[in-house]
Each structure stands twice: as structure tokens, then as C-alpha cells.
Motif scaffolding. Structure first.
Motif, PDB file in Angstrom:
ATOM      1  N   UNK A  88      -3.210  10.523   0.173  1.00 33.76           N
ATOM      2  CA  UNK A  88      -2.848   9.500  -0.926  1.00 33.76           C
ATOM      3  C   UNK A  88      -1.710   9.715  -1.541  1.00 33.76           C
ATOM      4  N   UNK A  89      -1.164  10.936  -1.485  1.00 36.09           N
ATOM      5  CA  UNK A  89      -0.003  11.449  -2.394  1.00 36.09           C
ATOM      6  C   UNK A  89       1.146  10.620  -1.741  1.00 36.09           C
ATOM      7  N   UNK A  90       2.404  10.226  -2.468  1.00 33.79           N
ATOM      8  CA  UNK A  90       3.516   9.709  -2.047  1.00 33.79           C
ATOM      9  C   UNK A  90       4.520  10.549  -1.895  1.00 33.79           C
ATOM     10  N   UNK A  91       5.114  10.962  -0.805  1.00 33.89           N
ATOM     11  CA  UNK A  91       6.379  11.743  -0.778  1.00 33.89           C
ATOM     12  C   UNK A  91       7.398  10.652  -0.491  1.00 33.89           C
ATOM     13  N   UNK A  92       8.539  10.958  -1.537  1.00 32.39           N
ATOM     14  CA  UNK A  92       9.593  10.140  -1.267  1.00 32.39           C
ATOM     15  C   UNK A  92      10.767  11.118  -1.075  1.00 32.39           C
ATOM     16  N   UNK A  93      11.374  11.386   0.209  1.00 33.73           N
ATOM     17  CA  UNK A  93      12.481  12.157   0.606  1.00 33.73           C
ATOM     18  C   UNK A  93      13.029  11.496   1.974  1.00 33.73           C
ATOM     19  N   UNK A  94      13.994  12.429   2.221  1.00 33.71           N
ATOM     20  CA  UNK A  94      14.565  12.344   3.478  1.00 33.71           C
ATOM     21  C   UNK A  94      13.490  13.025   4.626  1.00 33.71           C
ATOM     22  N   UNK A 318      17.047   6.762  -7.959  1.00 30.47           N
ATOM     23  CA  UNK A 318      16.350   6.468  -9.222  1.00 30.47           C
ATOM     24  C   UNK A 318      15.822   4.874  -9.453  1.00 30.47           C
ATOM     25  N   UNK A 319      16.532   3.969  -9.167  1.00 32.04           N
ATOM     26  CA  UNK A 319      15.979   2.804  -9.285  1.00 32.04           C
ATOM     27  C   UNK A 319      14.596   2.546  -8.548  1.00 32.04           C
ATOM     28  N   UNK A 320      14.758   3.180  -7.028  1.00 32.88           N
ATOM     29  CA  UNK A 320      13.505   3.044  -6.485  1.00 32.88           C
ATOM     30  C   UNK A 320      12.179   3.910  -6.984  1.00 32.88           C
ATOM     31  N   UNK A 321      12.496   4.894  -7.466  1.00 30.04           N
ATOM     32  CA  UNK A 321      11.558   5.963  -7.842  1.00 30.04           C
ATOM     33  C   UNK A 321      10.827   5.207  -9.035  1.00 30.04           C
ATOM     34  N   UNK A 322      11.739   4.533  -9.944  1.00 27.12           N
ATOM     35  CA  UNK A 322      11.082   3.652 -11.245  1.00 27.12           C
ATOM     36  C   UNK A 322      10.356   2.699 -10.613  1.00 27.12           C
ATOM     37  N   UNK A 323      10.955   2.053  -9.654  1.00 26.79           N
ATOM     38  CA  UNK A 323       9.938   1.015  -9.033  1.00 26.79           C
ATOM     39  C   UNK A 323       8.542   1.355  -8.552  1.00 26.79           C
ATOM     40  N   UNK A 324       8.504   2.508  -7.598  1.00 25.08           N
ATOM     41  CA  UNK A 324       7.396   2.985  -7.173  1.00 25.08           C
ATOM     42  C   UNK A 324       6.246   3.741  -8.681  1.00 25.08           C
ATOM     43  N   UNK A 325       7.116   4.305  -9.506  1.00 19.33           N
ATOM     44  CA  UNK A 325       6.147   4.893 -10.631  1.00 19.33           C
ATOM     45  C   UNK A 325       5.663   3.515 -11.652  1.00 19.33           C
ATOM     46  N   UNK A 326       6.586   2.540 -11.976  1.00 17.81           N
ATOM     47  CA  UNK A 326       5.998   1.584 -12.746  1.00 17.81           C
ATOM     48  C   UNK A 326       5.102   0.572 -11.950  1.00 17.81           C
ATOM     49  N   UNK A 327       5.120   0.364 -10.874  1.00 17.54           N
ATOM     50  CA  UNK A 327       4.153  -0.687 -10.006  1.00 17.54           C
ATOM     51  C   UNK A 327       3.238   0.148  -8.937  1.00 17.54           C
ATOM     52  N   UNK A 328       3.342   1.130  -8.674  1.00 13.61           N
ATOM     53  CA  UNK A 328       2.630   1.883  -7.431  1.00 13.61           C
ATOM     54  C   UNK A 328       3.230   1.708  -6.239  1.00 13.61           C
ATOM     55  N   UNK A 329       3.082   2.590  -5.402  1.00 10.36           N
ATOM     56  CA  UNK A 329       3.477   2.447  -4.037  1.00 10.36           C
ATOM     57  C   UNK A 329       3.457   1.054  -3.276  1.00 10.36           C
ATOM     58  N   UNK A 330       2.119   0.660  -3.394  1.00  4.19           N
ATOM     59  CA  UNK A 330       1.786  -0.750  -2.454  1.00  4.19           C
ATOM     60  C   UNK A 330       2.316  -1.849  -3.011  1.00  4.19           C
TER      61      UNK A 330
END
Length: 366
Positions: A88-94, A318-330
Motif C-alpha cells: 500500500x505504500x506509494x513509490x514515486x520515482x523513475x 513537485x506539483x504531482x507530489x503535492x497532488x498525490x499528498x493532498x488528494x491521496x494516490x487514487x
């Protein structure tokens, strides 16, 4: 959300997943950020900088993974990290999954949500999170290629720009995408003669319009590739198939028709390489020679200029990290089509068909 920024442990990888400025924005949006101690030092950012931005410093990589809902990195997890990634952990990377079945299986087994920078795709088909690193790698390819053309490095002994009375070096660029365009620009700036090949006539027309007259374009096919590799000093591999393995445009037998000391810089190494003899190398041991042809295929080229690379990367992630953090990945992926295309693996299932096709698996793999 709790975001973790671990120290990169891949060989000679000095970049970091987030700058202090990025941390500041996340904290300002009421998120908690854990940064592993010394994670940013290679890029010129110190623990004090992160603390001032509002981060909490943790000493070990295990603590960062254990406490974080989302991990923001630069490179894919390596074997030592596989056991740290959890369900369930989100990994955001290349990730570049198509180049490694071992990594793909490990992330499937982990049950994590793997969102790959390289497949986040805008509606116009551009790859906003891959672009800055492709720009860096394309420009670096010429710097490195010029160096390894020097005789002490076993190259042909050619100066790319030439001098009065001596013809300039010749650079062949495979692919007119971001890597190829930046490589052509740098080579042209040095005064080299540049030939750029692609199958996309729209891109070739663009290159033809914006580049100086000593950059020439040709349609890419095996006949033209075989013709040009015999006369060019430096060959840049810049071919990309989104999320899939790069095609082998230069095969093993073609090396025998190249002149001794020819240099190949295969920027496509992250996706398996567009040269059949490509294998990943490191900044510590960057080249190898086959049939008197020098191969430079460092899998994290931008890691050699970590300050530039880290700032350029955070600018776009950063804009995508903020989006994921603010809304949750789903919810974030549901509402943002570009981010949705970054979903590669979701809790044990493949969500990006090109990965499944690469390994000849079903589109969804448990």
C-alpha cells in the motif's frame, strides 16, 4: 500525508528526490516530510537546509521507508531496498521497469503503488517528468563522447569542433526526441557536423527548421544507419518507446564496420539500450570496448551533475507530489490523466500494458 525522501544508494547516484524548497511547499500544505540524514549532500543540500524548510531528519533508510506513506526518490529501488517497500505504500520515482524483470517482480511482490516518472504523460504526448533528465542526459552525452574520443581514452583522437584546415568531427544522433535534440544542439555548438535520424517526419522538419545548416536530418532505417556508422566518430543513442524496451537499432555485427575508436553513448540504457551490445555501466567504471568500439552506457548520467539535475527534477515533480499528498494516490490519479498514466504497478498488479508486453505477461499480473 507523510512523505519520505531516502538517500539514493545506487552506485555514484548523488541526486536526491526533493530539494529543501520542495519540502517547504509540502510542509506549508500541512504534510510531514522525513528526509534521511545526508540524503541531499551530494546535490549541495544539507540537513540544516531541510530542517529549516520544516523536514524531520531520520538517520536510516529503513526508518524513512517504515514511517512514510509515500516515498519520493530519483532512481528505482535496488535490491537492498526491496524488503523495505511495503504493501500500500506509494513509490514515486523513475522505475524503467521494462529494463529489469527482477525489479518488476520485486515491486509486484511488495504490494506497493508504483508511479513512474517516465510514463507520466500530458495530453499532447509529452513526458513532463522525463524531459528535464533527458535534457541533461542529451547535453552530457556530447561532453562524455567528446572526452572518450580522445586518444588517451582509446578514442579516434578527434576534436569534435575541428580547427582551421581540419574537418570537424561527425556526430550521428539516433532519435530526434528530447535527448537527440539536446545532443544535436550541444554537438552543433561545438562545431561538429551532426546527422540526426528519426522515423517521425514532423520531428525531423522541426529539427531542420531550428538547427544550423551543419545539422542534417535523414529518415531512420537500417540502410541509413549502416551507412552512417561507418563515417561518424560519435554515435548517440536517444531512442525512447514510452514504458517499453528500446529497439536495437545497432546490432552486434554492425560494430565490425565502424572505425576503431568510434564512441557510442547509449542514453537509452535505462530502457535496455538501442544498441545490442549495450549493458549498464556506472560513473565509477563508465566504458567498455567491444570490437574496438567504445561503449559509454552509464544508467544514471544526470547523477554526475546532481545539483543541476535535482533542481530541474524537483521543478517538475513537485506539483504531482503535492497532488498525490493532498488528494491521496487514487483520487489524484483518477482526476489527473497525466498522473494516471504514471501508474505502472498497483498492489501486485501491472497497470501499464507496455511492461506486460515487454515480458510477454498478461496485462494484469497478480
Amino acid at each position: 500525508m507523510i512523505i519520505g525522501v531516502p538517500k539514493e544508494i545506487k552506485n555514484n547516484e548523488s541526486r536526491v528526490g526533493m530539494t529543501p524548497a520542495g519540502v517547504f511547499e509540502l510542509v506549508k500544505n500541512h504534510h510531514k516530510v522525513y528526509v534521511q540524514s545526508t540524503a541531499g549532500e551530494g546535490s549541495g543540500f544539507f540537513d540544516e537546509d531541510y530542517l529549516e524548510a520544516g523536514a524531520t531528519i531520520l538517520q536510516s533508510i529503513a526508518e524513512v521507508y517504515e514511517r512514510s506513506d509515500m516515498i519520493v526518490k530519483v532512481k528505482e529501488p535496488i535490491e537492498e531496498e526491496y524488503g523495505l517497500v511495503r504493501q500500500g505504500q506509494v513509490i514515486f520515482t523513475y522505475f524503467h521497469f521494462a529494463s529489469s524483470v527482477t525489479l518488476t517482480r520485486a515491486m509486484l511482490k511488495s504490494g506497493a503503488i508504483c508511479i513512474a516518472y517516465e510514463t507520466v504523460e500530458d495530453t499532447d504526448g509529452t513526458l513532463p517528468l522525463l524531459t528535464p533528465m533527458s535534457e541533461v542526459a542529451g547535453r552530457m552525452a556530447i561532453q562524455q563522447g567528446a572526452k572518450y574520443l580522445e586518444k588517451p581514452k582509446k578514442g579516434r583522437g578527434v576534436l569534435l569542433g575541428g580547427v582551421p584546415g581540419v574537418a570537424p568531427g561527425r556526430v550521428l544522433v539516433l532519435g530526434a526526441g528530447v535527448v537527440g535534440t539536446q545532443a544535436a544542439k550541444m554537438a552543433a555548438g561545438l562545431g561538429a557536423h551532426v546527422t540526426i535520424l528519426d522515423i517521425n517526419m514532423k520531428r525531423l522538419r522541426y529539427i531542420n527548421d531550428v538547427m544550423p545548416s551543419h545539422v542534417v536530418t535523414e529518415y531512420s532505417n537500417e540502410f541509413n544507419i549502416r551507412k552512417h556508422i561507418q563515417t561518424h566518430d560519435l554515435i548517440i543513442g536517444g531512442v525512447l518507446l514510452k514504458g517499453a524496451k528500446a529497439p536495437n537499432l545497432i546490432t552486434r555485427d554492425m560494430l565490425k564496420i565502424m572505425r576503431p575508436g568510434t564512441v557510442i553513448v547509449d542514453v537509452a540504457v535505462d530502457q535496455g539500450g538501442c544498441v545490442e551490445t549495450t549493458r549498464p555501466t556506472t560513473h565509477e567504471d563508465p566504458i567498455y570496448i567491444i570490437d574496438d568500439v567504445i561503449h559509454y552506457s552509464v544508467a544514471n548520467m544526470p547523477g554526475a551533475v546532481p545539483y543541476t539535475s535535482t533542481v530541474a527534477l524537483t521543478n517538475v515533480t513537485l506539483p504531482y507530489v503535492l497532488e498525490l499528498a493532498n488528494k491521496g494516490w487514487y483520487k489524484a490519479c483518477e482526476e489527473d490523466l497525466a498522473l494516471h498514466k504514471g501508474l505502472n504497478i498497483i498492489e501486485g498488479e501491472i497497470a501499464y500494458k507496455e511492461i506486460a508486453e515487454t515480458f510477454k505477461w498478461e496485462t494484469v499480473v497478480a
